[in-house]
Design an enzyme around this catalytic site. Structure first.
Site, mmCIF file in Angstrom:
data_model
loop_
_atom_site.group_PDB
_atom_site.id
_atom_site.type_symbol
_atom_site.label_atom_id
_atom_site.label_comp_id
_atom_site.label_asym_id
_atom_site.label_seq_id
_atom_site.Cartn_x
_atom_site.Cartn_y
_atom_site.Cartn_z
ATOM 1 N N LYS A 175 0.872 -1.199 0.000
ATOM 2 C CA LYS A 175 0.000 0.000 0.000
ATOM 3 C C LYS A 175 0.891 1.226 0.000
ATOM 4 O O LYS A 175 1.153 1.831 1.048
ATOM 5 C CB LYS A 175 -0.904 -0.013 1.238
ATOM 6 C CG LYS A 175 -2.291 -0.541 0.931
ATOM 7 C CD LYS A 175 -3.184 -0.510 2.138
ATOM 8 C CE LYS A 175 -4.142 0.654 2.142
ATOM 9 N NZ LYS A 175 -5.188 0.622 1.152
HETATM 10 N N1 PMP Z 1 -7.277 -3.014 -3.456
HETATM 11 C C1 PMP Z 1 -6.870 -1.753 -3.241
HETATM 12 C C2 PMP Z 1 -6.129 -1.043 -4.312
HETATM 13 C C3 PMP Z 1 -7.136 -1.121 -2.010
HETATM 14 O O1 PMP Z 1 -6.740 0.127 -1.792
HETATM 15 C C4 PMP Z 1 -7.864 -1.822 -1.020
HETATM 16 C C5 PMP Z 1 -8.192 -1.145 0.280
HETATM 17 N N2 PMP Z 1 -7.182 -1.282 1.215
HETATM 18 C C6 PMP Z 1 -8.253 -3.137 -1.290
HETATM 19 C C7 PMP Z 1 -7.954 -3.700 -2.509
HETATM 20 C C8 PMP Z 1 -8.941 -3.955 -0.244
HETATM 21 O O2 PMP Z 1 -8.004 -4.304 0.734
HETATM 22 P P1 PMP Z 1 -8.409 -4.507 2.257
HETATM 23 O O3 PMP Z 1 -9.483 -5.529 2.266
HETATM 24 O O4 PMP Z 1 -7.176 -4.998 2.902
HETATM 25 O O5 PMP Z 1 -8.863 -3.209 2.760
#
Ligand code: PMP
Length: 323
Positions: A175
């Site tokens: 991220k």
């Molecule tokens: N893909 C992206 C690009 C994201 O930013 C997120 C949000 N964090 C997700 C998928 C979903 O991930 P998570 O379930 O860990 O929030």
């Protein structure tokens, strides 16, 4: 006044205006009101996007008078991995970071759903594009937060022309703040074209994910989601949905998904910390299945919302009680 996503349904916090400045955050080694947490415009992360972050939800359980943070340890493990990718060393341990995140939420005394964002950022004030030889700092902020996308009536999704960043260019599995410009391109194109959310394809044309959500489709009773090698963020909600599916005896498959498979799927939904479980009822002007929320999606979504509010004892390992 903090504005939330334009398509969001009324947030749980709708009654009171949000004053983010008065929220307590953790910044440069101490707890402080958000208004005091300021960085220089020369900060490396501000100039080059060299920061990593997490978005964590905390759910208020009205019946129990209890605030629960969802999957904190998993988020902490992921941010530590993101730090590794961005060459940030000496990151606090999983236990230390988990307690700090919980403490920030606790100090804000939320009695409503909230969003907690820890971020490690390259803090050196210097010109020069690189990753090595730079200092980093941590902040953790927390804000009241409602629904990010519509989870009740279903969303309309449009494939966008922007492709997902590739692992060998800007790794989607981490991220990384700078990578969210790719998500912003996708989300804005989808919204300006009249859709609620984007379907983003990989460079080789497979469905990867939404702008900030992982994708699931249902075909012939099987729940299918792209593999972690298809330029997706390794979603924590995605992993949780696979766990719920196993419990509900719904067969699952992690494999690449073609764009038109979403058109002919029986059901589809997107999931993420922000989006939670958002049924997709239309994609590129084609109804998904019957055009209503499908039965498997509904079953998973109901289970998910019970679990995250700490109502399912078998899933107590998902939630950390804050108070
Ligand atoms: N893909 C992206 C690009 C994201 O930013 C997120 C949000 N964090 C997700 C998928 C979903 O991930 P998570 O379930 O860990 O929030």
């Amino acid at each position: 006044m903090l504005t939330q996503n334009a398509t969001a349904t009324a947030p749980a916090a709708a009654a009171a205006p949000i004053d983010p400045d008065s929220m307590i955050c953790y910044f440069e080694g101490r707890f402080a009101p958000l208004r005091e947490a300021k960085v220089s415009i020369m900060t490396h992360a501000f100039m080059y996007g060299t920061a990593v972050f997490e978005g964590i939800r905390a759910y208020w359980n009205e019946e129990q008078g209890q605030l629960y943070a969802l999957k904190v340890r998993e988020h902490v493990e992921r941010i530590r991995n993101s730090c590794k990718v961005l060459l940030m060393a000496d990151i606090p341990s999983v236990d230390e970071l988990t307690s700090l995140i919980v403490e920030v939420a606790r100090r804000n005394g939320f009695r409503q759903d909230a969003y907690i964002r820890p971020s490690f950022y390259k803090s050196t004030r210097a010109i020069g594009v690189k990753l090595h030889g730079l200092e980093h700092q941590l902040y953790v902020l927390a804000l009241p937060f409602g629904n990010y996308v519509d989870v009740d009536t279903g969303i309309r999704v449009g494939t966008v022309s922007w492709r997902r960043v590739q692992d060998d260019a800007l790794p989607a599995r981490s991220k990384i703040v700078g990578a969210y410009v790719n998500s912003a391109f996708a989300k804005t194109e989808a919204m300006l074209n009249g859709f609620d959310e984007a379907l983003v394809l990989t460079a080789d044309g497979h469905a990867s994910e939404g702008s900030a959500e992982n994708l699931f489709i249902v075909r012939d009773g099987i729940l299918i989601t792209p593999p972690v090698s298809d330029d997706i963020l390794e979603g924590i909600t995605r992993a949780g949905i696979l766990e719920i599916a196993a419990e509900l005896k719904i067969p699952t498959l992690e494999r690449s998904i073609d764009r038109t498979e979403v058109y002919v799927a029986d059901e589809a939904f997107m999931c993420g910390t922000g989006a939670q479980v958002s049924p997709v009822i239309e994609v590129d002007h084609r109804a998904v299945g019957s055009g209503a929320i499908g039965p498997i999606t509904a079953q998973i979504k109901d289970r998910y919302f019970d679990i995250v509010r700490g109502r399912v004892p078998e899933y107590s390992h998902w939630v950390t009680p804050i108070y």
